[in-house]
Design an enzyme around this catalytic site. Sequence first.
Site, short mmCIF file in Angstrom:
data_model
loop_
_atom_site.label_atom_id
_atom_site.label_comp_id
_atom_site.label_asym_id
_atom_site.label_seq_id
_atom_site.Cartn_x
_atom_site.Cartn_y
_atom_site.Cartn_z
N SER A 195 0.85 -1.19 0.00
CA SER A 195 0.00 0.00 0.00
C SER A 195 0.89 1.24 0.00
O SER A 195 2.05 1.18 0.41
CB SER A 195 -0.86 0.00 1.27
OG SER A 195 -1.46 1.25 1.48
N TYR A 244 -2.10 -1.00 10.40
CA TYR A 244 -2.10 -1.32 8.97
C TYR A 244 -0.79 -0.83 8.32
O TYR A 244 -0.14 -1.57 7.58
CB TYR A 244 -3.31 -0.66 8.32
CG TYR A 244 -3.46 -0.93 6.83
CD1 TYR A 244 -3.85 -2.18 6.37
CD2 TYR A 244 -3.22 0.08 5.89
CE1 TYR A 244 -4.00 -2.42 5.01
CE2 TYR A 244 -3.38 -0.16 4.54
CZ TYR A 244 -3.76 -1.40 4.09
OH TYR A 244 -3.91 -1.63 2.75
N1 LIG Z 1 -8.77 -0.90 -1.00
C1 LIG Z 1 -7.75 -0.07 -0.75
O1 LIG Z 1 -7.95 1.14 -0.51
C2 LIG Z 1 -6.34 -0.61 -0.77
C3 LIG Z 1 -5.29 0.33 -0.86
C4 LIG Z 1 -3.98 -0.13 -0.83
C5 LIG Z 1 -3.74 -1.49 -0.73
N2 LIG Z 1 -4.77 -2.37 -0.64
C6 LIG Z 1 -4.46 -3.79 -0.48
O2 LIG Z 1 -5.06 -4.54 -1.51
C7 LIG Z 1 -5.25 -5.88 -1.06
C8 LIG Z 1 -6.65 -6.35 -1.44
O3 LIG Z 1 -7.60 -5.60 -0.70
P1 LIG Z 1 -8.97 -5.06 -1.32
O4 LIG Z 1 -8.91 -3.59 -1.29
O5 LIG Z 1 -9.25 -5.74 -2.59
O6 LIG Z 1 -9.99 -5.46 -0.18
P2 LIG Z 1 -11.07 -6.63 -0.07
O7 LIG Z 1 -12.05 -6.56 -1.17
O8 LIG Z 1 -11.57 -6.57 1.32
O9 LIG Z 1 -10.18 -7.93 -0.29
C9 LIG Z 1 -9.39 -8.49 0.71
C10 LIG Z 1 -9.44 -9.99 0.52
O10 LIG Z 1 -8.62 -10.60 1.52
C11 LIG Z 1 -9.25 -11.79 1.95
N3 LIG Z 1 -8.91 -12.08 3.34
C12 LIG Z 1 -8.97 -11.24 4.40
N4 LIG Z 1 -8.63 -11.90 5.53
C13 LIG Z 1 -8.32 -13.18 5.14
C14 LIG Z 1 -7.91 -14.34 5.84
N5 LIG Z 1 -7.73 -14.34 7.17
N6 LIG Z 1 -7.70 -15.49 5.14
C15 LIG Z 1 -7.90 -15.51 3.80
N7 LIG Z 1 -8.27 -14.44 3.08
C16 LIG Z 1 -8.50 -13.29 3.75
C17 LIG Z 1 -10.76 -11.49 1.85
O11 LIG Z 1 -11.48 -12.67 1.53
P3 LIG Z 1 -12.40 -13.45 2.61
O12 LIG Z 1 -13.20 -12.42 3.32
O13 LIG Z 1 -13.16 -14.40 1.78
O14 LIG Z 1 -11.43 -14.14 3.49
C18 LIG Z 1 -10.85 -10.53 0.66
O15 LIG Z 1 -11.21 -11.20 -0.52
C19 LIG Z 1 -4.99 -5.87 0.46
O16 LIG Z 1 -3.72 -6.40 0.73
C20 LIG Z 1 -5.02 -4.39 0.80
O17 LIG Z 1 -4.24 -4.09 1.92
C21 LIG Z 1 -6.07 -1.96 -0.69
#
Ligand SMILES: NC(=O)c1ccc[n+]([C@@H]2O[C@H](COP(=O)([O-])OP(=O)(O)OC[C@H]3O[C@@H](n4cnc5c(N)ncnc54)[C@H](OP(=O)(O)O)[C@@H]3O)[C@@H](O)[C@H]2O)c1
Length: 280
Positions: A141, A154
């Site tokens: 991130s 985070y």
């Molecule tokens: N959205 C933003 O603003 C942003 C910005 C910078 C970086 N990121 C990064 O991008 C990545 C993806 O996030 P996203 O934004 O796409 O959010 P998201 O839609 O909430 O996706 C996160 C995924 O992680 C999985 N997950 C969470 N805890 C888990 C566990 N204990 N075991 C297995 N799977 C798990 C969830 O699936 P289940 O619930 O099915 O487990 C979900 O599909 C993350 O690493 C996040 O830090 C996001």
Amino acid sequence: MNLEGCRTLLTGAGSGIGRCLALALGARGARLVLVGRNATRLTEVAREIVRAGGYALAVAHDLSAPAGHDQLVLSATNRLGGIDLLINNAGVAGFGEFATEDPAGIDNLINTNITAPLLLTRAVLPAMLESGTGRIVNVGSILGSIGFPHFAAYSASKFALRGFSEALRRELAGSGIGVTYVAPRTTRTTLNSDTLYELSAASGTAVDDPATVAAIIVEAIAADRDEIYIGWPEKLAVRLNALLPRLISLAIGKQVAAARQLLRTTGPRPATAPSIDKYE
Ligand SMILES: NC(=O)c1ccc[n+]([C@@H]2O[C@H](COP(=O)([O-])OP(=O)(O)OC[C@H]3O[C@@H](n4cnc5c(N)ncnc54)[C@H](OP(=O)(O)O)[C@@H]3O)[C@@H](O)[C@H]2O)c1
């Protein structure tokens, strides 16, 4: 890296950036094992890929668990016939005052965001080293380079993931295995609360679409990129923060004040009181 036939283990594939990554990689011919906790959502994504002519399997697994990472990699290896690409995308975030963070929430965040990527990487590396080829992709991130108020745990986890990526890339130099660190900025997914998107709108901060972010990540993988920071002026802010951190403290002042105000209105999250016998 050639994505056609690329045997890929992708975590967090049931929603957001991970779901878009799965669909984009599937469309490019990658063979995928999709991991997450929610089996229904994963199966839907796998079905969508298969319907479009691709190959994907859903494996429900809780990455925050203390064990089971080796077994997950073994099972994915058996199903795919090997692993060429590991994408550590699964993650959780927390927005709030650190003083009132729930210790169990901190544990879950650290286990999911940093311990699991380390353990999965450790588990895939021996076979990659033997074949002299492969790639590890860690989704970090912008907050892995800029310590952001109200995202303390985070930010800590993403700083750790960035440090791990850099160290491992240097350790693996010449082995044929690459390490890509990706740093998205705010992206519209379920990771963030509506409150955060309201704050972003109020401060004029850009919010990306997960499909756009996934497309950038796929191109970075195909081009064997070491690092990719998504968004402008965030890229510049990362560099400035490394050189002139006080300037960034000043620049984010308004956002921090707005967040404080909002947290004051919504009230602090209740701190979990440690039970005496647990800590004695
Ligand atoms: N959205 C933003 O603003 C942003 C910005 C910078 C970086 N990121 C990064 O991008 C990545 C993806 O996030 P996203 O934004 O796409 O959010 P998201 O839609 O909430 O996706 C996160 C995924 O992680 C999985 N997950 C969470 N805890 C888990 C566990 N204990 N075991 C297995 N799977 C798990 C969830 O699936 P289940 O619930 O099915 O487990 C979900 O599909 C993350 O690493 C996040 O830090 C996001």
